[in-house]
Design a protein around this motif. Structure first.
Motif, PDB file in Angstrom:
ATOM      1  N   ASP A   1      44.878  46.680  42.203  1.00  0.00           N
ATOM      2  CA  ASP A   1      44.904  46.141  43.567  1.00  0.00           C
ATOM      3  C   ASP A   1      43.483  46.201  44.124  1.00  0.00           C
ATOM      4  OD1 ASP A   1      45.303  45.370  46.157  1.00  0.00           O
ATOM      5  OD2 ASP A   1      46.935  46.779  46.564  1.00  0.00           O
TER       6      ASP A   1
ATOM      7  N   ALA B   1      39.354  47.121  50.884  1.00  0.00           N
ATOM      8  CA  ALA B   1      39.692  47.608  52.224  1.00  0.00           C
ATOM      9  C   ALA B   1      39.338  49.081  52.376  1.00  0.00           C
ATOM     10  CB  ALA B   1      41.178  47.377  52.493  1.00  0.00           C
ATOM     11  N   HIS B   2      39.567  49.852  51.319  1.00  0.00           N
ATOM     12  CA  HIS B   2      39.237  51.288  51.358  1.00  0.00           C
ATOM     13  C   HIS B   2      37.741  51.496  51.567  1.00  0.00           C
ATOM     14  CE1 HIS B   2      39.715  55.555  50.544  1.00  0.00           C
ATOM     15  NE2 HIS B   2      38.696  55.479  49.697  1.00  0.00           N
ATOM     16  N   ALA B   3      36.918  50.548  51.035  1.00  0.00           N
ATOM     17  CA  ALA B   3      35.470  50.640  51.223  1.00  0.00           C
ATOM     18  C   ALA B   3      35.020  50.030  52.549  1.00  0.00           C
ATOM     19  CB  ALA B   3      34.748  49.948  50.064  1.00  0.00           C
ATOM     20  N   GLY B   4      35.979  49.530  53.323  1.00  0.00           N
ATOM     21  CA  GLY B   4      35.649  49.003  54.639  1.00  0.00           C
ATOM     22  C   GLY B   4      35.368  47.519  54.674  1.00  0.00           C
ATOM     23  N   HIS B   5      35.843  46.770  53.667  1.00  0.00           N
ATOM     24  CA  HIS B   5      35.533  45.339  53.589  1.00  0.00           C
ATOM     25  C   HIS B   5      36.813  44.509  53.537  1.00  0.00           C
ATOM     26  CE1 HIS B   5      31.533  46.765  52.935  1.00  0.00           C
ATOM     27  NE2 HIS B   5      31.837  47.312  51.763  1.00  0.00           N
ATOM     28  N   GLN B   6      36.682  43.252  53.885  1.00  0.00           N
ATOM     29  CA  GLN B   6      37.815  42.322  53.873  1.00  0.00           C
ATOM     30  C   GLN B   6      37.566  41.205  52.871  1.00  0.00           C
ATOM     31  OE1 GLN B   6      38.474  40.319  57.585  1.00  0.00           O
ATOM     32  NE2 GLN B   6      40.183  39.082  56.824  1.00  0.00           N
TER      33      GLN B   6
ATOM     34  N   ASP C   1      32.814  46.161  42.314  1.00  0.00           N
ATOM     35  CA  ASP C   1      31.981  47.366  42.354  1.00  0.00           C
ATOM     36  C   ASP C   1      30.535  47.018  42.697  1.00  0.00           C
ATOM     37  OD1 ASP C   1      34.134  48.945  41.779  1.00  0.00           O
ATOM     38  OD2 ASP C   1      33.597  49.320  39.687  1.00  0.00           O
TER      39      ASP C   1
ATOM     40  N   ALA D   1      43.022  46.227  48.004  1.00  0.00           N
ATOM     41  CA  ALA D   1      43.110  47.555  48.610  1.00  0.00           C
ATOM     42  C   ALA D   1      41.826  48.345  48.378  1.00  0.00           C
ATOM     43  CB  ALA D   1      44.313  48.313  48.048  1.00  0.00           C
ATOM     44  N   ARG D   2      41.222  48.179  47.195  1.00  0.00           N
ATOM     45  CA  ARG D   2      39.963  48.876  46.924  1.00  0.00           C
ATOM     46  C   ARG D   2      38.874  48.412  47.885  1.00  0.00           C
ATOM     47  NH1 ARG D   2      37.038  48.816  41.060  1.00  0.00           N
ATOM     48  NH2 ARG D   2      39.101  49.579  40.438  1.00  0.00           N
TER      49      ARG D   2
ATOM     50  N   SER E   1      37.097  44.161  38.711  1.00  0.00           N
ATOM     51  CA  SER E   1      36.596  45.495  39.038  1.00  0.00           C
ATOM     52  C   SER E   1      35.080  45.554  38.993  1.00  0.00           C
ATOM     53  CB  SER E   1      37.200  46.513  38.063  1.00  0.00           C
ATOM     54  OG  SER E   1      36.780  47.822  38.380  1.00  0.00           O
TER      55      SER E   1
ATOM     56  N   SER F   1      41.861  39.809  41.496  1.00  0.00           N
ATOM     57  CA  SER F   1      42.894  40.754  41.940  1.00  0.00           C
ATOM     58  C   SER F   1      44.299  40.291  41.576  1.00  0.00           C
ATOM     59  CB  SER F   1      42.810  41.011  43.449  1.00  0.00           C
ATOM     60  OG  SER F   1      43.519  42.188  43.803  1.00  0.00           O
TER      61      SER F   1
END
Length: 316
Positions: free
Chosen positions: A17, A23-28, A299, A20-21, A295, A12
């Motif tokens: 970013d 986090a958007h999927a619900g992960h840290q 993914d 942020a991707r 990425s 990253s």
């Protein structure tokens, strides 16, 4: 929420970013040391659901410290540092990022070829000392170049070399024969390549020794070896001896045995400085390659944590 441990230095760090991707999927994303020291990693592995791993070792002991771990996503292509058998025994999926940094590494290999042939680092050092005397180099187009390993990176090197016009040889027993002439390359056996090439560039997987005393005894005097692959492909002491007696004109590499702990490498001896070019793992360090590797690895992690199949699984 899933905890994703990332131990690659450059994850990253490009234009995307990826934090942020995730986090958007619900992960840290949680950062860990790139050297993979188990004592330091153990507390982080204890809570990790996924691991985006750099070049450090991933052993059975690491996996035992990670009871929740579902996937090891290698940030890069090579998986020789990962205990694939131990991962399979524990039901942990391993993935990699094939082709993500192929263009970057191929560019760097050709850059090292030109630096070695045209004596560029030495010229820079001498000018800074006030020495403007001329040392004569060689042209890439006049050379016979041997490519060891003709996968994505080796083929990328061949495409880049075509504009310079050298004769190109390649050795790879696993690539279909028709792919060689399609890129203007003569397919040869490995020993013939070492006997015939003026410049040899290594793009083979690690876990094998390709450059040793025997092969160095048979090379053309004044040959150049470029290594943007793995340090264990090369017997460094044998290469140092070949440089010292001028059998090799130059060794240019993006890696050393032990890497940041390699200060005792015979290739870093001061008397060899004019014949050795070393870069600190720059091959895959472009913005584009960093984005590609990050990425693809993220993914696959997101897919596995969502109980879906990853796009780039690695078989044990």
């Amino acid at each position: 929420m899933g905890i994703i441990l990332a131990t690659s230095r450059s994850f990253s760090d490009g234009d995307m970013d990826l934090l942020a991707r995730a986090a958007h999927a619900g992960h840290q994303i949680v950062r860990g040391p790139a050297h993979h020291d188990l004592d330091e990693l153990a507390p982080l592995l204890a809570t990790a659901d996924a691991w985006i791993a750099g070049t450090g070792p991933v052993t059975a002991a690491h996996l035992d410290a990670a009871p929740r771990l579902r996937i090891v996503a290698r940030y890069g292509v090579g998986t020789e540092a990962v205990d694939l058998g131990a991962a399979a025994e524990r039901g942990i999926i391993v993935t990699n990022t094939p082709g993500a940094n192929a263009d970057a590494v191929a560019d760097h290999a050709v850059g090292l070829m030109l630096a070695a042939l045209r004596l560029i680092p030495d010229g820079d050092r001498r000018v800074r000392r006030g020495d403007w005397s001329v040392r004569r180099g060689r042209e890439l187009g006049a050379a016979t170049v041997g490519i060891v390993g003709f996968g994505r990176i080796g083929q990328g090197v061949a495409r880049r070399l075509s504009g310079f016009g050298p004769r190109i040889l390649a050795a790879d027993p696993f690539v279909p024969a028709e792919q060689f002439p399609a890129l203007g390359v003569d397919r040869v056996e490995l020993d013939e390549l070492f006997h015939s090439a003026d410049l040899i560039t290594l793009h083979a997987p690690g876990g094998q020794r390709l450059v040793d005393t025997h092969r160095l005894d048979g090379i053309r005097r004044g040959a150049i070896i470029v290594n943007t692959a793995r340090p264990d492909l090369v017997h460094e002491a044998a290469v140092a001896r070949a440089l010292a007696d001028s059998r090799l004109a130059c060794y240019a590499a993006d890696t050393l045995d032990g890497d940041t702990a390699a200060s005792a490498s015979p290739l870093l001896a001061p008397e060899l400085a004019e014949r050795v070019i070393i870069t600190p793992h720059l091959g895959a360090q472009t913005t584009q390659a960093v984005d590609n590797m990050g990425s693809l690895s993220l993914d696959d992690v997101i897919a596995v944590l969502a109980d879906a199949a990853p796009a780039h699984p690695v078989s044990p």
